[in-house]
Each structure stands twice: as structure tokens, then as C-alpha cells.
Design a protein around this motif. Structure first.
Motif, PDB file in Angstrom:
ATOM      1  N   PHE A   3       3.546  -0.903  14.234  1.00 15.90           N
ATOM      2  CA  PHE A   3       3.910  -0.931  12.822  1.00 15.90           C
ATOM      3  C   PHE A   3       3.784   0.440  12.171  1.00 15.90           C
ATOM      4  N   ASP A   4       4.387   0.582  11.003  1.00 14.48           N
ATOM      5  CA  ASP A   4       4.428   1.825  10.244  1.00 14.48           C
ATOM      6  C   ASP A   4       3.514   1.680   9.032  1.00 14.48           C
ATOM      7  N   PRO A   5       2.272   2.180   9.101  1.00 16.54           N
ATOM      8  CA  PRO A   5       1.319   1.949   8.012  1.00 16.54           C
ATOM      9  C   PRO A   5       1.522   2.866   6.815  1.00 16.54           C
ATOM     10  N   GLN A   6       1.116   2.359   5.672  1.00 15.05           N
ATOM     11  CA  GLN A   6       1.041   3.140   4.442  1.00 15.05           C
ATOM     12  C   GLN A   6      -0.149   2.606   3.646  1.00 15.05           C
ATOM     13  N   VAL A   7      -0.948   3.510   3.058  1.00 13.03           N
ATOM     14  CA  VAL A   7      -2.120   3.115   2.282  1.00 13.03           C
ATOM     15  C   VAL A   7      -1.787   3.212   0.800  1.00 13.03           C
ATOM     16  N   HIS A   8      -2.141   2.167   0.049  1.00 11.70           N
ATOM     17  CA  HIS A   8      -2.001   2.145  -1.402  1.00 11.70           C
ATOM     18  C   HIS A   8      -3.406   2.135  -1.995  1.00 11.70           C
ATOM     19  N   LEU A   9      -3.636   2.950  -3.020  1.00 16.22           N
ATOM     20  CA  LEU A   9      -4.930   3.028  -3.697  1.00 16.22           C
ATOM     21  C   LEU A   9      -4.723   2.725  -5.172  1.00 16.22           C
ATOM     22  N   ASP A  19      -5.978   0.788 -14.026  1.00  8.73           N
ATOM     23  CA  ASP A  19      -4.890   1.728 -13.789  1.00  8.73           C
ATOM     24  C   ASP A  19      -3.769   1.042 -13.011  1.00  8.73           C
ATOM     25  N   GLU A  20      -2.628   0.864 -13.642  1.00 11.60           N
ATOM     26  CA  GLU A  20      -1.487   0.224 -12.975  1.00 11.60           C
ATOM     27  C   GLU A  20      -0.771   1.181 -12.029  1.00 11.60           C
ATOM     28  N   ASN A  21      -1.082   2.462 -12.111  1.00  8.16           N
ATOM     29  CA  ASN A  21      -0.436   3.461 -11.282  1.00  8.16           C
ATOM     30  C   ASN A  21      -1.028   3.420  -9.870  1.00  8.16           C
ATOM     31  N   ILE A  22      -0.251   2.973  -8.913  1.00  6.87           N
ATOM     32  CA  ILE A  22      -0.708   2.869  -7.527  1.00  6.87           C
ATOM     33  C   ILE A  22      -0.373   4.165  -6.800  1.00  6.87           C
ATOM     34  N   ARG A  23      -1.392   4.792  -6.224  1.00  6.07           N
ATOM     35  CA  ARG A  23      -1.174   5.999  -5.431  1.00  6.07           C
ATOM     36  C   ARG A  23      -0.889   5.581  -4.001  1.00  6.07           C
ATOM     37  N   LYS A  24      -0.004   6.308  -3.328  1.00  6.29           N
ATOM     38  CA  LYS A  24       0.404   5.942  -1.970  1.00  6.29           C
ATOM     39  C   LYS A  24       0.378   7.147  -1.048  1.00  6.29           C
ATOM     40  N   THR A  25      -0.020   6.901   0.197  1.00  5.99           N
ATOM     41  CA  THR A  25       0.116   7.926   1.221  1.00  5.99           C
ATOM     42  C   THR A  25       1.552   7.886   1.721  1.00  5.99           C
ATOM     43  N   GLN A  26       1.882   8.836   2.557  1.00  2.66           N
ATOM     44  CA  GLN A  26       3.200   8.809   3.190  1.00  2.66           C
ATOM     45  C   GLN A  26       3.258   7.664   4.198  1.00  2.66           C
ATOM     46  N   THR A  59     -18.066  -1.398 -13.922  1.00  2.80           N
ATOM     47  CA  THR A  59     -17.112  -2.516 -13.829  1.00  2.80           C
ATOM     48  C   THR A  59     -15.844  -2.166 -13.068  1.00  2.80           C
ATOM     49  N   ALA A  60     -15.686  -0.932 -12.629  1.00  2.37           N
ATOM     50  CA  ALA A  60     -14.459  -0.504 -11.954  1.00  2.37           C
ATOM     51  C   ALA A  60     -14.562  -0.668 -10.439  1.00  2.37           C
ATOM     52  N   LEU A  61     -13.421  -0.958  -9.823  1.00  2.00           N
ATOM     53  CA  LEU A  61     -13.300  -1.086  -8.365  1.00  2.00           C
ATOM     54  C   LEU A  61     -12.200  -0.162  -7.866  1.00  2.00           C
ATOM     55  N   LEU A  62     -12.388   0.386  -6.675  1.00  2.00           N
ATOM     56  CA  LEU A  62     -11.324   1.103  -5.992  1.00  2.00           C
ATOM     57  C   LEU A  62     -10.747   0.155  -4.963  1.00  2.00           C
ATOM     58  N   ARG A  63      -9.461  -0.107  -5.055  1.00  2.37           N
ATOM     59  CA  ARG A  63      -8.799  -1.039  -4.138  1.00  2.37           C
ATOM     60  C   ARG A  63      -7.952  -0.244  -3.150  1.00  2.37           C
ATOM     61  N   LEU A  64      -8.205  -0.437  -1.866  1.00  4.26           N
ATOM     62  CA  LEU A  64      -7.442   0.186  -0.785  1.00  4.26           C
ATOM     63  C   LEU A  64      -6.667  -0.907  -0.062  1.00  4.26           C
ATOM     64  N   GLU A  76       4.227  -5.936   4.277  1.00  2.06           N
ATOM     65  CA  GLU A  76       3.243  -6.965   4.614  1.00  2.06           C
ATOM     66  C   GLU A  76       1.844  -6.356   4.589  1.00  2.06           C
ATOM     67  N   LEU A  77       0.911  -7.040   3.905  1.00  2.61           N
ATOM     68  CA  LEU A  77      -0.465  -6.576   3.842  1.00  2.61           C
ATOM     69  C   LEU A  77      -1.121  -6.730   5.208  1.00  2.61           C
ATOM     70  N   VAL A  78      -1.651  -5.641   5.740  1.00  5.18           N
ATOM     71  CA  VAL A  78      -2.327  -5.647   7.034  1.00  5.18           C
ATOM     72  C   VAL A  78      -3.838  -5.752   6.843  1.00  5.18           C
ATOM     73  N   GLY A  79      -4.366  -5.006   5.871  1.00  7.78           N
ATOM     74  CA  GLY A  79      -5.792  -5.026   5.593  1.00  7.78           C
ATOM     75  C   GLY A  79      -6.068  -4.447   4.222  1.00  7.78           C
ATOM     76  N   HIS A  80      -7.236  -4.785   3.676  1.00  8.08           N
ATOM     77  CA  HIS A  80      -7.589  -4.274   2.354  1.00  8.08           C
ATOM     78  C   HIS A  80      -9.102  -4.175   2.213  1.00  8.08           C
ATOM     79  N   ALA A  81      -9.525  -3.443   1.183  1.00  6.63           N
ATOM     80  CA  ALA A  81     -10.938  -3.336   0.820  1.00  6.63           C
ATOM     81  C   ALA A  81     -11.017  -3.071  -0.674  1.00  6.63           C
ATOM     82  N   ALA A  82     -12.042  -3.586  -1.310  1.00  6.02           N
ATOM     83  CA  ALA A  82     -12.309  -3.328  -2.725  1.00  6.02           C
ATOM     84  C   ALA A  82     -13.750  -2.839  -2.824  1.00  6.02           C
ATOM     85  N   ILE A  83     -13.919  -1.643  -3.349  1.00  6.97           N
ATOM     86  CA  ILE A  83     -15.233  -1.018  -3.389  1.00  6.97           C
ATOM     87  C   ILE A  83     -15.644  -0.804  -4.841  1.00  6.97           C
TER      88      ILE A  83
END
Length: 134
Positions: A3-9, A19-26, A59-64, A76-83
Motif C-alpha cells: 500500500f501507499d501510506p500517507q500520514v494526516h495530523l 483545528d480543522e486544518n489537517i496537515r499531511k505528509t507526502q 484538553t487538546a489532542l494530537l490525532r495521527l 482507507e484508514l490503516v492505523g491511528h493514534a490520539a495523544i
């Protein structure tokens, strides 16, 4: 089929920290087993940096989120984490990933470097505000 992964933060929280602005890797082509999200800058490769301005770290979380991106119509979501932001510590951290049913994925992690700085342009009313670099 690799698969071709991409991370969204994304920063999730209340008020200004939502923050509705989702940052993305290549997107990485055919590199799902051991992806490395470095980008070329001249003759060297550097890791992408994403900056989030956090007002209330309690109260803030970083979602990966890691997505499979080789599908034309949808991802398709492969994996996630909320810190929780107040749990982040500076330096390199191995973040464990969970599947879409929120069950741990054995041996699946993403290596991140975290850094927190206090912005110099922060008004006095935001004494607790920080910028987090991921």
C-alpha cells in the motif's frame, strides 16, 4: 500488493484548539512495510515538520492517522493514534497505532519527534499557550 501510506495530523480540542486544518505528509508509492517520510532538500533529506499552536494543552489532542492512498476513489484508514498534548514529551517517541475499531495493532508504530516552544508573540492572556512541532 504494497500500500501507499500517507500520514494526516490534526489538532483536536475545544475553542481555538479545534483545528480543522489537517496537515499531511507526502504519499509514498509502494512503501507500506517500512515507510520513511523524508523529503529531498538539495542534496540531503529532511523530515517534514508540522506546527500546531495550542492554547489549552489540558484538553487538546494530537490525532495521527495513517491512510492507504493508492485507491482512486477513497482512502482507507490503516492505523491511528490520539495523544493528549499534555502527555507529549520532547524528543523522539514511538507512537503505538490502533486499527479502525480502536484495537492495538501488534508491532505497528510511527516514530515522531516532538518539540514544544512558547511563542514570543503570545499575548499575556495566553500564558499557557505553546507551539508544538511534530
Amino acid at each position: 500488493d504494497v500500500f501507499d501510506p500517507q500520514v494526516h495530523l490534526q489538532l483536536c480540542g475545544r475553542g481555538e484548539d479545534n483545528d480543522e486544518n489537517i496537515r499531511k505528509t507526502q504519499k509514498l508509492q509502494d512503501n507500506g512495510f517500512n515507510p520513511c517520510f523524508l523529503k529531498a532538500e538539495g542534496d540531503k533529506h529532511v523530515a517534514p515538520t508540522f506546527t500546531f499552536h495550542v492554547v489549552d494543552a489540558d484538553t487538546a489532542l494530537l490525532r495521527l492517522c495513517i491512510y492507504e492512498t493508492n485507491k482512486v476513489e477513497s482512502k482507507e484508514l490503516v492505523g491511528h493514534a490520539a495523544i493528549p498534548i499534555n502527555c507529549l514529551r520532547a524528543g523522539y517517541r514511538s507512537v503505538h497505532l490502533f486499527n479502525k475499531h480502536n484495537n492495538p495493532i501488534p508491532f505497528a508504530t510511527i516514530l515522531c519527534r516532538f518539540e514544544a516552544t512558547k511563542p514570543e508573540d503570545s499575548p499575556i492572556s495566553r500564558v499557557g499557550s505553546r507551539r508544538y512541532h511534530v
